[in-house]
Scaffold this motif. Sequence first.
Motif, PDB file in Angstrom:
ATOM      1  N   ILE A  33       0.850  -1.205   0.000  1.00  0.00           N
ATOM      2  CA  ILE A  33       0.000   0.000   0.000  1.00  0.00           C
ATOM      3  C   ILE A  33       0.878   1.244   0.000  1.00  0.00           C
ATOM      4  O   ILE A  33       1.810   1.375   0.792  1.00  0.00           O
ATOM      5  CB  ILE A  33      -0.960  -0.019   1.201  1.00  0.00           C
ATOM      6  CG1 ILE A  33      -1.985  -1.129   0.968  1.00  0.00           C
ATOM      7  CG2 ILE A  33      -1.651   1.320   1.391  1.00  0.00           C
ATOM      8  CD1 ILE A  33      -2.779  -1.491   2.169  1.00  0.00           C
ATOM      9  N   ASN A  82     -11.693  -1.280   4.271  1.00  0.00           N
ATOM     10  CA  ASN A  82     -12.105  -2.669   4.045  1.00  0.00           C
ATOM     11  C   ASN A  82     -13.505  -2.697   3.457  1.00  0.00           C
ATOM     12  O   ASN A  82     -14.160  -3.732   3.473  1.00  0.00           O
ATOM     13  CB  ASN A  82     -12.106  -3.439   5.368  1.00  0.00           C
ATOM     14  CG  ASN A  82     -10.727  -3.463   5.983  1.00  0.00           C
ATOM     15  OD1 ASN A  82      -9.758  -3.712   5.288  1.00  0.00           O
ATOM     16  ND2 ASN A  82     -10.645  -3.181   7.255  1.00  0.00           N
ATOM     17  N   SER A 119     -11.861  -9.155   2.085  1.00  0.00           N
ATOM     18  CA  SER A 119     -12.369  -8.294   3.155  1.00  0.00           C
ATOM     19  C   SER A 119     -13.316  -9.065   4.077  1.00  0.00           C
ATOM     20  O   SER A 119     -13.006 -10.185   4.478  1.00  0.00           O
ATOM     21  CB  SER A 119     -13.021  -7.042   2.554  1.00  0.00           C
ATOM     22  OG  SER A 119     -13.314  -6.132   3.582  1.00  0.00           O
ATOM     23  N   GLU A 123     -17.963 -10.526  -0.687  1.00  0.00           N
ATOM     24  CA  GLU A 123     -17.687 -10.943  -2.069  1.00  0.00           C
ATOM     25  C   GLU A 123     -17.751 -12.468  -2.245  1.00  0.00           C
ATOM     26  O   GLU A 123     -18.516 -12.956  -3.093  1.00  0.00           O
ATOM     27  CB  GLU A 123     -16.327 -10.381  -2.484  1.00  0.00           C
ATOM     28  CG  GLU A 123     -15.919 -10.633  -3.901  1.00  0.00           C
ATOM     29  CD  GLU A 123     -14.606  -9.930  -4.200  1.00  0.00           C
ATOM     30  OE1 GLU A 123     -13.545 -10.415  -3.755  1.00  0.00           O
ATOM     31  OE2 GLU A 123     -14.627  -8.886  -4.867  1.00  0.00           O
ATOM     32  N   VAL A 149     -10.726  -8.582   9.422  1.00  0.00           N
ATOM     33  CA  VAL A 149     -11.814  -8.743   8.438  1.00  0.00           C
ATOM     34  C   VAL A 149     -12.156 -10.227   8.257  1.00  0.00           C
ATOM     35  O   VAL A 149     -13.318 -10.587   8.078  1.00  0.00           O
ATOM     36  CB  VAL A 149     -11.528  -8.075   7.061  1.00  0.00           C
ATOM     37  CG1 VAL A 149     -11.469  -6.568   7.183  1.00  0.00           C
ATOM     38  CG2 VAL A 149     -10.311  -8.622   6.359  1.00  0.00           C
ATOM     39  N   ILE A 204       1.514  -9.435  -1.366  1.00  0.00           N
ATOM     40  CA  ILE A 204       2.876  -8.971  -1.642  1.00  0.00           C
ATOM     41  C   ILE A 204       3.912 -10.023  -1.269  1.00  0.00           C
ATOM     42  O   ILE A 204       4.835 -10.284  -2.025  1.00  0.00           O
ATOM     43  CB  ILE A 204       3.179  -7.662  -0.851  1.00  0.00           C
ATOM     44  CG1 ILE A 204       2.112  -6.611  -1.161  1.00  0.00           C
ATOM     45  CG2 ILE A 204       4.585  -7.136  -1.120  1.00  0.00           C
ATOM     46  CD1 ILE A 204       1.949  -6.267  -2.612  1.00  0.00           C
ATOM     47  N   ASN A 220     -10.593  -4.225  -6.077  1.00  0.00           N
ATOM     48  CA  ASN A 220     -10.567  -3.052  -5.198  1.00  0.00           C
ATOM     49  C   ASN A 220      -9.496  -3.118  -4.110  1.00  0.00           C
ATOM     50  O   ASN A 220      -9.712  -2.654  -2.987  1.00  0.00           O
ATOM     51  CB  ASN A 220     -11.968  -2.823  -4.601  1.00  0.00           C
ATOM     52  CG  ASN A 220     -12.989  -2.624  -5.704  1.00  0.00           C
ATOM     53  OD1 ASN A 220     -12.822  -1.752  -6.549  1.00  0.00           O
ATOM     54  ND2 ASN A 220     -14.023  -3.448  -5.740  1.00  0.00           N
TER      55      ASN A 220
HETATM   56  C1  LIG Z   1     -11.654  -2.358  -0.345  1.00  0.00           C
HETATM   57  S1  LIG Z   1     -11.422  -4.011   0.221  1.00  0.00           S
HETATM   58  C2  LIG Z   1     -12.009  -4.909  -1.202  1.00  0.00           C
HETATM   59  C3  LIG Z   1     -12.934  -6.036  -0.818  1.00  0.00           C
HETATM   60  C4  LIG Z   1     -13.605  -6.770  -1.984  1.00  0.00           C
HETATM   61  N1  LIG Z   1     -12.639  -7.378  -2.868  1.00  0.00           N
HETATM   62  C5  LIG Z   1     -14.499  -5.848  -2.775  1.00  0.00           C
HETATM   63  O1  LIG Z   1     -14.171  -5.500  -3.915  1.00  0.00           O
HETATM   64  O2  LIG Z   1     -15.544  -5.441  -2.240  1.00  0.00           O
HETATM   65  C6  LIG Z   1      -9.642  -4.186   0.084  1.00  0.00           C
HETATM   66  C7  LIG Z   1      -9.100  -5.348   0.917  1.00  0.00           C
HETATM   67  O3  LIG Z   1      -7.748  -5.595   0.526  1.00  0.00           O
HETATM   68  C8  LIG Z   1      -7.045  -6.041   1.671  1.00  0.00           C
HETATM   69  N2  LIG Z   1      -5.610  -5.893   1.436  1.00  0.00           N
HETATM   70  C9  LIG Z   1      -4.852  -4.765   1.463  1.00  0.00           C
HETATM   71  N3  LIG Z   1      -3.570  -5.054   1.203  1.00  0.00           N
HETATM   72  C10 LIG Z   1      -3.506  -6.390   1.001  1.00  0.00           C
HETATM   73  C11 LIG Z   1      -2.442  -7.289   0.700  1.00  0.00           C
HETATM   74  N4  LIG Z   1      -1.200  -6.862   0.550  1.00  0.00           N
HETATM   75  N5  LIG Z   1      -2.742  -8.598   0.584  1.00  0.00           N
HETATM   76  C12 LIG Z   1      -4.004  -9.056   0.738  1.00  0.00           C
HETATM   77  N6  LIG Z   1      -5.052  -8.251   1.018  1.00  0.00           N
HETATM   78  C13 LIG Z   1      -4.806  -6.933   1.146  1.00  0.00           C
HETATM   79  C14 LIG Z   1      -7.579  -5.177   2.792  1.00  0.00           C
HETATM   80  O4  LIG Z   1      -7.354  -5.770   4.068  1.00  0.00           O
HETATM   81  C15 LIG Z   1      -9.074  -5.078   2.421  1.00  0.00           C
HETATM   82  O5  LIG Z   1      -9.829  -6.030   3.097  1.00  0.00           O
END
Ligand SMILES: C[S@@+](CC[C@H](N)C(=O)[O-])C[C@H]1O[C@@H](n2cnc3c(N)ncnc32)[C@H](O)[C@@H]1O
Length: 274
Positions: A33, A82, A119, A123, A149, A204, A220
């Motif tokens: 991020i 999230n 999340s 989904e 989450v 990552i 997302n």
């Molecule tokens: C905005 S939510 C999207 C949820 C779902 N995919 C949607 O489109 O409604 C983004 C999610 O990505 C996760 N996330 C962020 N960085 C991540 C990473 N490096 N590896 C896995 N998940 C990650 C966050 O914890 C969060 O739950």
Amino acid sequence: MLYLYYGLVMNEIVLSKNQFLELKNLVYQTSGINLHEGKKELLKSKLAKRMRLTRKNFDQYLAYLASNEQEVVEFIDTVTTNHSYFFRENNSIAYMVQHFQNIAAKKNKVFKIWCAACSTGDEPYSIAIQLLETSLDFSILATDISHSVLATAVRGIYRIDKTRNIPNTMLRRYFQQGTGKYQGHVKIKKQVQAHISFQRFNLITDTPPDHGFDAVICRNVMIYFDLPTSETVVNKLYGAVAPKGFFAIGNAESLMNLTHKFSSIPKVPSLYIK
Ligand SMILES: C[S@@+](CC[C@H](N)C(=O)[O-])C[C@H]1O[C@@H](n2cnc3c(N)ncnc32)[C@H](O)[C@@H]1O
């Protein structure tokens, strides 16, 4: 006493340029991020919150963060969103479900799907209930970097407003209405949960836990990544998709400036095929 401590902390946080860069690097290396300067004020208030919860002063907290990946994940939780809801951007999902029905008619098959940033579970549960409406066999792996989450996803209780896009028949069939203190909430039924396995996975740093998925859904989350990170993630996920399998991204995301081997699907935005 705690309140005073918190008040003191809130007033005293002065984030120098170097400290901001240190935090930015830590978050980037752990999660991909990319925090920009505009997030500095948000970061300060989130820092204060985490310092209060971990009962550490600023210097102690920075040292703790640098040596504790789990805390970085908790911290990221507070600086990203999230946000998710049922049947979000459902066109690509509906297309895949239809396609699976077409090819399943030709051979017996258990469809394997991976939601790679799931999340709170909205989904994968949305996908599962649409597949349960068919006679297809399927299993879903649902992963996220954040433990909190995933805990919500496993619990499967949601505010009713998150379900407003679910067709009524499916809402009645696959959810229980909450009563008493759960008034205004719904709980996903066990028959849906039985198809999904929730696990922690960091896009990552981790290697895909399996391959040969008929669809990998990663929506997302790349919106928080820079281009090189997105490209690495897309190509890592490419290896997990079966030949002729699908790859779905969010409607606000694009693979346009990335080097990758997926082909886009005409008239279905955000959906690709291997
Ligand atoms: C905005 S939510 C999207 C949820 C779902 N995919 C949607 O489109 O409604 C983004 C999610 O990505 C996760 N996330 C962020 N960085 C991540 C990473 N490096 N590896 C896995 N998940 C990650 C966050 O914890 C969060 O739950």
